[in-house]
Design a protein around this motif. Structure first.
Motif, short mmCIF file in Angstrom:
data_model
loop_
_atom_site.label_atom_id
_atom_site.label_comp_id
_atom_site.label_asym_id
_atom_site.label_seq_id
_atom_site.Cartn_x
_atom_site.Cartn_y
_atom_site.Cartn_z
N LEU A 128 -4.28 -9.16 0.89
CA LEU A 128 -3.45 -9.03 -0.31
C LEU A 128 -3.30 -7.53 -0.55
O LEU A 128 -4.29 -6.86 -0.85
N THR A 129 -2.11 -6.99 -0.36
CA THR A 129 -1.94 -5.54 -0.45
C THR A 129 -0.79 -5.14 -1.36
O THR A 129 0.25 -5.80 -1.39
N ASP A 130 -1.02 -4.04 -2.06
CA ASP A 130 0.05 -3.37 -2.80
C ASP A 130 0.87 -2.60 -1.77
O ASP A 130 0.37 -2.25 -0.70
N ILE A 131 2.13 -2.33 -2.06
CA ILE A 131 2.96 -1.58 -1.13
C ILE A 131 2.88 -0.08 -1.41
O ILE A 131 2.73 0.72 -0.48
N ASP A 132 2.96 0.30 -2.66
CA ASP A 132 3.03 1.72 -3.03
C ASP A 132 1.63 2.32 -3.09
O ASP A 132 0.94 2.18 -4.11
N HIS A 155 7.29 -1.32 -7.64
CA HIS A 155 8.28 -0.27 -7.38
C HIS A 155 9.30 -0.64 -6.32
O HIS A 155 10.32 0.03 -6.19
N PHE A 156 9.02 -1.66 -5.53
CA PHE A 156 9.89 -2.03 -4.42
C PHE A 156 10.30 -3.49 -4.54
O PHE A 156 9.53 -4.31 -5.01
N GLN A 157 11.51 -3.80 -4.11
CA GLN A 157 11.96 -5.17 -3.94
C GLN A 157 12.16 -5.37 -2.45
O GLN A 157 12.90 -4.62 -1.83
N LEU A 158 11.52 -6.34 -1.87
CA LEU A 158 11.63 -6.57 -0.44
C LEU A 158 12.49 -7.79 -0.16
O LEU A 158 12.48 -8.75 -0.91
N THR A 159 13.20 -7.72 0.96
CA THR A 159 13.93 -8.88 1.45
C THR A 159 13.11 -9.49 2.58
O THR A 159 12.16 -8.87 3.08
N ASP A 160 13.49 -10.67 3.01
CA ASP A 160 12.78 -11.31 4.13
C ASP A 160 12.85 -10.44 5.38
O ASP A 160 11.94 -10.45 6.20
#
Length: 122
Positions: free
Chosen positions: A56-60, A89-94
Motif C-alpha cells: 500500500l503506497t502513496d505516490i507523492d 495530488h495525482f489522478q491515475l488512469t488504468d
C-alpha cells in the motif's frame, strides 16, 4: 478477518500521520503491517523479506522514486505482490497503473482500502 498465518502488508508513506493511519487500518483489518517512509526503504524491505503479499503506497514521496515508479518496480521484480496506490495530488488512469494495481484518491475511505486488501488477500 484472514485465517492462517497473517498476510504481511508493506505500507509506504512519507507523511507520518498518514502512515500511522494506514498501519492502523491494515492491522485493524487483521493483517500484519510493515512500515517504510520512502521507496528506497520499501525496496530494502522487499529484498530482505519474502512474506510481503500486498504493498500500500502513496505516490507523492521524496527520494529516488515516487510511489508509482515503486509500484512498477515491484511489478517487475516481485510480480505476485499486489499493489494499492493512493494520492492526494495525482489522478491515475488504468494506463498509468501497473497490472492488477488499484488506485484510490486521497482522502480515501477506509473501507475502500480494507475491501482492496480483502480482495487481494483472498
Amino acid at each position: 478477518m484472514p485465517t492462517g498465518s497473517p498476510i504481511c502488508v508493506l505500507v509506504v508513506e512519507d507523511e507520518l500521520f498518514s502512515r500511522l493511519h494506514a498501519v492502523d487500518l491494515v492491522e485493524d483489518a487483521g493483517y500484519t503491517a510493515i512500515e517504510a517512509s520512502n521507496a528506497d526503504a520499501a525496496i530494502a524491505i522487499l529484498e530482505a523479506r519474502k512474506d510481503i503479499r500486498i504493498v500500500l503506497t502513496d505516490i507523492d514521496m521524496p527520494g529516488s522514486m515516487d510511489g508509482l515508479k515503486l509500484a512498477h518496480a515491484i511489478r517487475n521484480r516481485w510480480p505476485p505482490i499486489e499493489l494499492i496506490l493512493t494520492s492526494g495530488h495525482f489522478q491515475l488512469t488504468d494506463d498509468d497503473m501497473p497490472e492488477r494495481g488499484r488506485f484510490f484518491p486521497k482522502p480515501y475511505r477506509d473501507q475502500e482500502i480494507v475491501s482492496a486488501l480483502q480482495h487481494f488477500a483472498a
